[in-house]
Scaffold this active site. Sequence first.
Site, short mmCIF file in Angstrom:
data_model
loop_
_atom_site.label_atom_id
_atom_site.label_comp_id
_atom_site.label_asym_id
_atom_site.label_seq_id
_atom_site.Cartn_x
_atom_site.Cartn_y
_atom_site.Cartn_z
N SER A 18 0.83 -1.21 0.00
CA SER A 18 0.00 0.00 0.00
C SER A 18 0.87 1.27 0.00
CB SER A 18 -0.88 -0.06 1.26
OG SER A 18 -1.63 1.10 1.40
N HIS B 291 -10.42 10.91 -7.26
CA HIS B 291 -10.18 12.31 -7.62
C HIS B 291 -9.86 12.49 -9.11
CE1 HIS B 291 -10.60 13.94 -3.60
NE2 HIS B 291 -10.12 12.78 -3.21
N THR C 170 -15.82 7.34 -7.25
CA THR C 170 -16.94 7.96 -6.52
C THR C 170 -17.90 8.62 -7.50
OG1 THR C 170 -17.52 9.45 -4.72
CG2 THR C 170 -15.78 10.19 -6.19
N LYS D 154 -17.94 13.31 -6.34
CA LYS D 154 -17.02 14.45 -6.54
C LYS D 154 -17.26 15.03 -7.94
CE LYS D 154 -13.96 12.52 -3.02
NZ LYS D 154 -14.61 13.11 -1.84
N THR E 2 -28.79 -0.38 3.26
CA THR E 2 -29.80 0.09 2.30
C THR E 2 -29.11 0.65 1.06
OG1 THR E 2 -31.25 0.63 4.15
CG2 THR E 2 -31.76 1.69 2.05
N THR F 255 -5.66 15.14 8.74
CA THR F 255 -5.89 14.97 7.30
C THR F 255 -4.55 14.88 6.56
OG1 THR F 255 -7.90 16.25 7.56
CG2 THR F 255 -7.15 15.93 5.32
C1 LIG Z 1 -8.86 9.06 -2.21
C2 LIG Z 1 -10.24 8.93 -1.67
N1 LIG Z 1 -10.84 7.73 -1.70
C3 LIG Z 1 -12.09 7.56 -1.23
C4 LIG Z 1 -12.80 8.62 -0.70
C5 LIG Z 1 -14.21 8.42 -0.21
O1 LIG Z 1 -15.10 8.88 -1.18
P1 LIG Z 1 -16.66 9.05 -0.89
O2 LIG Z 1 -16.84 10.46 -0.46
O3 LIG Z 1 -17.35 8.70 -2.15
O4 LIG Z 1 -17.01 8.07 0.21
C6 LIG Z 1 -12.23 9.89 -0.65
C7 LIG Z 1 -13.00 11.03 -0.08
O5 LIG Z 1 -12.66 12.12 0.04
C8 LIG Z 1 -10.90 10.05 -1.13
O6 LIG Z 1 -10.30 11.24 -1.09
#
Ligand SMILES: Cc1ncc(COP(=O)(O)O)c(C=O)c1O
Length: 376
Positions: free
Chosen positions: A99, A179, A207, A210, A240, A325
């Site tokens: 990872s 992203h 996702t 975004k 759900t 963060t």
């Molecule tokens: C790299 C990455 N993966 C996954 C996610 C999670 O995405 P979601 O908001 O669709 O749950 C994020 C959220 O910011 C993210 O930055």
Amino acid sequence: MDDKGLIRSAVNWCTNDYLALGSLPELVNELACKSRLTGISSGGTRNISGTTIYHKELENALAYLHGKEAALLFNGAYQANVTTLQTLGRHLPGLVILSDASNHASIIEGIRTSGAEKKVFAHNDVQQLEELLKALPEGTPRLIVFESVYSMSGTVAPIKEILALAKKYHALTYIDEVHAVGLYGIRGAGKLEELGLSGEVDIINGTLSKAIGIFGGYITATHTLIDFIRSFGSGFIFTTSLPPAICHAATRSIEWIRLHPDYRACFFRKVQCLREALTKRNIYYSGRDSHITRIPIQGAKRCKKIAEALLLEYGIYLQPINYPTVAKGDECLRVIVTPKHSKEHIEHLADSLQNLLYERTEDHRAGIQTLAFADR
Ligand SMILES: Cc1ncc(COP(=O)(O)O)c(C=O)c1O
């Protein structure tokens, strides 16, 4: 709302709704009309009344977008990462997961709860990744997990090199394109599409929340892999499902993005325009490889003070990015420009940052970054 209880407006400079599609009238309309028809809840898990034609339609659209056989929806990419990695680790005996050190919290959580052995390589360090792969005993099942665009640094993975190593050392690959989806590639599928490498990766995570501007997350892969996660992934089975109208709006958004490449071109021009405005004012930024513009601000207190001043004095909303963060020392302002930001907005942001980041001194006129709001 300010400390006197007054509601004041501000310009948002840190959204992940990159293309501002979350408020595009056409898509809002699609959601509203379909909600009237289907209601606003799916009313069940995918296996018990929570699967509709809109879920299937969206999964087909996602599989097609990424050039994969199948896709599986989740209520967010966080849930998709946790569930998929957890399920793989729990059901593939002896799996070792390699990872990237900068992977998202959801990836870390998925690996942690999978029980699989984890080996971390330094961010984007292919040399270290190769050393780790080489050191594994022959026959060890292995999975490389990384992101294409890293959200806090704006860095882009050396995807080609990582995939070459995966081939050489017989590793499965898992990429988080959260992203990048909706922004990169000819149809907006992400960095893999841009590089023509979609077929080389085993599992793609993305996702809908975004750049696509709606809500939800997913993975795409072969039929076999998708059926495996569908059958064993508890974060898929026992929750759900997404509302049908949300699925419908997401399908429409993917289509909209594909049909409007000019809109994404406009987005990237805005990114360029923002960077030119910062450069003109000697404001240092990093993250040049992607659309994410990161202005490093050392010191958590200083970062917070600058963000507060931006909001209260200039009507600019830029959330300070501090630990946890990012690592301590990597504090920053993460600036996101969208097609809705005008040239005037950009100039106002750059002027405001200049006022706050530099003291008005001879140093500044000489182009030396003398920083205000230092942590004292
Ligand atoms: C790299 C990455 N993966 C996954 C996610 C999670 O995405 P979601 O908001 O669709 O749950 C994020 C959220 O910011 C993210 O930055």
